[in-house]
Design a protein around this motif. Structure first.
Motif, PDB file in Angstrom:
ATOM      1  N   LYS A 186      62.149   1.410  44.493  1.00 29.03           N
ATOM      2  CA  LYS A 186      60.768   0.926  44.330  1.00 29.03           C
ATOM      3  C   LYS A 186      59.808   2.038  44.736  1.00 29.03           C
ATOM      4  O   LYS A 186      60.133   2.856  45.597  1.00 29.03           O
ATOM      5  N   SER A 187      58.625   2.042  44.155  1.00 30.60           N
ATOM      6  CA  SER A 187      57.657   3.062  44.569  1.00 30.60           C
ATOM      7  C   SER A 187      56.236   2.546  44.382  1.00 30.60           C
ATOM      8  O   SER A 187      56.022   1.495  43.770  1.00 30.60           O
ATOM      9  N   ASP A 188      55.296   3.296  44.914  1.00 32.53           N
ATOM     10  CA  ASP A 188      53.882   2.950  44.793  1.00 32.53           C
ATOM     11  C   ASP A 188      53.149   4.222  44.378  1.00 32.53           C
ATOM     12  O   ASP A 188      53.075   5.184  45.152  1.00 32.53           O
ATOM     13  N   VAL A 189      52.613   4.218  43.161  1.00 30.09           N
ATOM     14  CA  VAL A 189      51.980   5.435  42.630  1.00 30.09           C
ATOM     15  C   VAL A 189      50.763   5.841  43.468  1.00 30.09           C
ATOM     16  O   VAL A 189      50.336   6.995  43.456  1.00 30.09           O
ATOM     17  N   ARG A 190      50.244   4.873  44.257  1.00 36.28           N
ATOM     18  CA  ARG A 190      49.092   5.204  45.099  1.00 36.28           C
ATOM     19  C   ARG A 190      49.462   6.162  46.222  1.00 36.28           C
ATOM     20  O   ARG A 190      48.601   6.723  46.885  1.00 36.28           O
ATOM     21  N   ASP A 191      50.778   6.360  46.411  1.00 35.94           N
ATOM     22  CA  ASP A 191      51.209   7.333  47.419  1.00 35.94           C
ATOM     23  C   ASP A 191      50.737   8.745  47.067  1.00 35.94           C
ATOM     24  O   ASP A 191      50.672   9.608  47.936  1.00 35.94           O
ATOM     25  N   PHE A 192      50.418   8.965  45.792  1.00 36.07           N
ATOM     26  CA  PHE A 192      49.801  10.254  45.434  1.00 36.07           C
ATOM     27  C   PHE A 192      48.521  10.437  46.259  1.00 36.07           C
ATOM     28  O   PHE A 192      48.320  11.464  46.903  1.00 36.07           O
ATOM     29  N   TYR A 193      47.661   9.408  46.248  1.00 36.62           N
ATOM     30  CA  TYR A 193      46.389   9.508  46.980  1.00 36.62           C
ATOM     31  C   TYR A 193      46.602   9.475  48.493  1.00 36.62           C
ATOM     32  O   TYR A 193      45.899  10.159  49.235  1.00 36.62           O
ATOM     33  N   HIS A 194      47.577   8.666  48.952  1.00 40.24           N
ATOM     34  CA  HIS A 194      47.845   8.656  50.401  1.00 40.24           C
ATOM     35  C   HIS A 194      48.205  10.066  50.862  1.00 40.24           C
ATOM     36  O   HIS A 194      47.780  10.526  51.917  1.00 40.24           O
ATOM     37  N   ASN A 195      48.996  10.755  50.030  1.00 41.49           N
ATOM     38  CA  ASN A 195      49.388  12.128  50.368  1.00 41.49           C
ATOM     39  C   ASN A 195      48.161  13.052  50.366  1.00 41.49           C
ATOM     40  O   ASN A 195      47.998  13.879  51.277  1.00 41.49           O
ATOM     41  N   VAL A 196      47.296  12.916  49.362  1.00 39.83           N
ATOM     42  CA  VAL A 196      46.093  13.766  49.308  1.00 39.83           C
ATOM     43  C   VAL A 196      45.274  13.580  50.584  1.00 39.83           C
ATOM     44  O   VAL A 196      44.834  14.558  51.208  1.00 39.83           O
ATOM     45  N   ILE A 197      45.106  12.331  51.013  1.00 44.50           N
ATOM     46  CA  ILE A 197      44.326  12.063  52.230  1.00 44.50           C
ATOM     47  C   ILE A 197      44.996  12.727  53.435  1.00 44.50           C
ATOM     48  O   ILE A 197      44.334  13.379  54.255  1.00 44.50           O
ATOM     49  N   ASN A 198      46.312  12.604  53.517  1.00 42.95           N
ATOM     50  CA  ASN A 198      47.028  13.212  54.648  1.00 42.95           C
ATOM     51  C   ASN A 198      46.950  14.738  54.620  1.00 42.95           C
ATOM     52  O   ASN A 198      46.885  15.371  55.667  1.00 42.95           O
ATOM     53  N   VAL A 199      46.970  15.308  53.414  1.00 46.99           N
ATOM     54  CA  VAL A 199      46.825  16.769  53.312  1.00 46.99           C
ATOM     55  C   VAL A 199      45.439  17.168  53.827  1.00 46.99           C
ATOM     56  O   VAL A 199      45.295  18.093  54.630  1.00 46.99           O
ATOM     57  N   LEU A 200      44.410  16.436  53.399  1.00 44.41           N
ATOM     58  CA  LEU A 200      43.043  16.784  53.825  1.00 44.41           C
ATOM     59  C   LEU A 200      42.856  16.559  55.331  1.00 44.41           C
ATOM     60  O   LEU A 200      42.109  17.280  55.983  1.00 44.41           O
ATOM     61  N   ASP A 201      43.590  15.587  55.868  1.00 44.73           N
ATOM     62  CA  ASP A 201      43.562  15.362  57.324  1.00 44.73           C
ATOM     63  C   ASP A 201      44.337  16.449  58.073  1.00 44.73           C
ATOM     64  O   ASP A 201      44.312  16.483  59.304  1.00 44.73           O
ATOM     65  N   GLY A 202      45.102  17.251  57.332  1.00 46.91           N
ATOM     66  CA  GLY A 202      45.924  18.286  57.970  1.00 46.91           C
ATOM     67  C   GLY A 202      47.217  17.732  58.540  1.00 46.91           C
ATOM     68  O   GLY A 202      47.843  18.353  59.401  1.00 46.91           O
ATOM     69  N   LYS A 203      47.660  16.569  58.029  1.00 49.25           N
ATOM     70  CA  LYS A 203      48.848  15.931  58.604  1.00 49.25           C
ATOM     71  C   LYS A 203      50.101  16.086  57.756  1.00 49.25           C
ATOM     72  O   LYS A 203      51.196  15.765  58.199  1.00 49.25           O
ATOM     73  N   GLU A 204      49.952  16.469  56.491  1.00 49.18           N
ATOM     74  CA  GLU A 204      51.103  16.516  55.591  1.00 49.18           C
ATOM     75  C   GLU A 204      50.951  17.682  54.617  1.00 49.18           C
ATOM     76  O   GLU A 204      49.832  18.101  54.331  1.00 49.18           O
ATOM     77  N   GLU A 205      52.093  18.154  54.105  1.00 49.18           N
ATOM     78  CA  GLU A 205      52.072  19.112  52.998  1.00 49.18           C
ATOM     79  C   GLU A 205      51.812  18.330  51.706  1.00 49.18           C
ATOM     80  O   GLU A 205      52.170  17.146  51.625  1.00 49.18           O
ATOM     81  N   SER A 206      51.291  19.028  50.704  1.00 49.56           N
ATOM     82  CA  SER A 206      51.089  18.367  49.416  1.00 49.56           C
ATOM     83  C   SER A 206      52.435  18.046  48.777  1.00 49.56           C
ATOM     84  O   SER A 206      53.351  18.861  48.795  1.00 49.56           O
TER      85      SER A 206
END
Ligand code: NAD
Length: 351
Positions: A301-321
């Motif tokens: 199962k997946s959630d395509v909105r994880d694309f945006y969750h990742n973008v937010i985390n990248v901008l927060d400096g918490k995750e790699e793209s």
């Protein structure tokens, strides 16, 4: 403590721009600041959606409250808009294909580097459940060593009757659907080098751009893949077909109808031949039921909105793209190899 809310400007408010608006509307910590489109009708629609509109791209980029720009225009202007936005201090999400060739992408990557802005590409089909399920089957090694993967999408309506039919807008199916399927195959094969590429394209309903293609890919140490897009296929072949030394997996369609059949290690001594019109065959006779196991696929199962969750985390400096530019460049080079192979009828040495 209230967390920072990122604001995004949408450039190009057509089908996909609107999809992004709807999707962003369901995600915390990001909101649409406004829209710019060159088409008056789309600007009116944006107003109907109660969105702020800008009179020009420059007006949008001058809005200091905007952190991020989404480029969801036709492909030919992705590069210029993305570069203009980064130079104005905005991070950029670009729709796929990021641009039309690898030289343009190099230029975009240089500007991202120079300005320190985050540039990523909406390769949303990395979240497709059919792809993730096949990746799971591949990685589980349940089929034994995989020697062939076939990934196809087939339709029968030709190319949509818009800019996708025009070369100068970046039309054609390699850039439209190919970019997704090729990205998926390269993701699935991970670090394995892609050695050879041979491709053919079709021009059945359109003579200007490709309306389909078949790419044969050969990876290091032998695994092969076929990636195919067809737009004049009135009967579709399966979406995925994966062959390993001990079993086969299939996903038939968008509904995820599929299965896996694996050998259970029992030998067959009493094969009953199949009678065909012109003779008998043991080679092609079906297996006895007790020598195979028929299994369900391990649906992911997946959630395509994880694309945006990742973008937010990248901008927060918490995750790699999750979608990095060297990966996007590899797909871009592969699309160029497909065009070159089809044009020259050549096998291309890729890596
Ligand atoms: P579309 O024709 O529906 O929308 C494009 C919009 O961009 C139109 O409203 C047009 O007026 C506007 N536009 C054109 N030039 C512009 C400019 N210079 N400045 C501002 N606006 C401009 O096309 P679409 O189907 O929405 O596709 C847009 C992009 O999204 C393409 O790059 C396409 O490949 C991509 N796309 C991605 C997916 C996906 O699943 N990731 C799906 C569909 C489309």
């Amino acid at each position: 403590m209230k967390q920072y809310e990122y604001k995004i400007g949408i450039v190009g408010f057509g089908g996909m721009g609107n999809w992004h608006r709807e999707t962003i509307g369901t995600i915390d910590r990001i909101q649409v600041a406004g829209v710019f489109d060159i088409d008056e009708a789309r600007m009116s629609y944006a107003k109907e959606c109660k969105l702020n509109t800008y009179n020009s791209l420059e007006d949008m980029l001058a809005d200091e409250s905007i952190d991020l720009v989404l480029v969801s225009t036709p492909n030919h202007v992705h590069k210029s808009i993305a570069i203009q936005a980064m130079r104005a201090g905005k991070h950029v999400i670009c729709e796929k294909p990021v641009t039309m060739n690898s030289n343009d992408l190099s230029e975009m990557m240089m500007v991202a580097e120079e300005t320190g802005r985050f540039l990523t590409v909406h390769q949303n089909r990395r979240w497709d459940e059919d792809f993730l399920t096949m990746k799971e089957v591949f990685e589980s090694k349940k089929l034994g060593e995989i020697y062939r993967i076939e990934s196809r999408v087939h339709g029968s309506r030709g190319i949509p009757g818009d800019w996708r039919q025009e070369k100068e807008y970046g039309g054609g199916m390699v850039l439209d659907w190919g970019v997704h399927l090729l990205d998926q195959i390269l993701m699935l094969m991970g670090d394995t080098k892609l050695k050879k590429v041979y491709a053919t394209i079709t021009n059945i309903t359109n003579q200007v751009v490709d309306d389909g293609f078949t790419a044969h890919l050969e990876f290091e140490n032998g695994p092969q893949a076929i990636v195919e897009v067809g737009t004049s296929n009135f009967i579709s072949l399966p979406r995925w077909y994966m062959l390993g030394q001990n079993g086969t997996a299939i996903i038939e369609d968008w509904n995820m109808d599929g299965r896996m059949v694996r050998a259970v290690g029992k030998s067959e001594t009493d094969i009953v031949p199949v009678r065909t019109a012109a003779g008998i065959t043991k080679t092609m006779a079906p297996r006895r039921d007790d020598t195979i196991s028929k299994e369900k696929l391990p649906l992911v199962k997946s959630d395509v909105r994880d694309f945006y969750h990742n973008v937010i985390n990248v901008l927060d400096g918490k995750e790699e793209s999750k979608i990095n530019l060297p990966e996007v460049m590899r797909v871009m080079r592969l699309m160029e190899a497909i065009f070159a192979s089809a044009r020259d009828r050549n096998i291309i040495d890729f890596e």
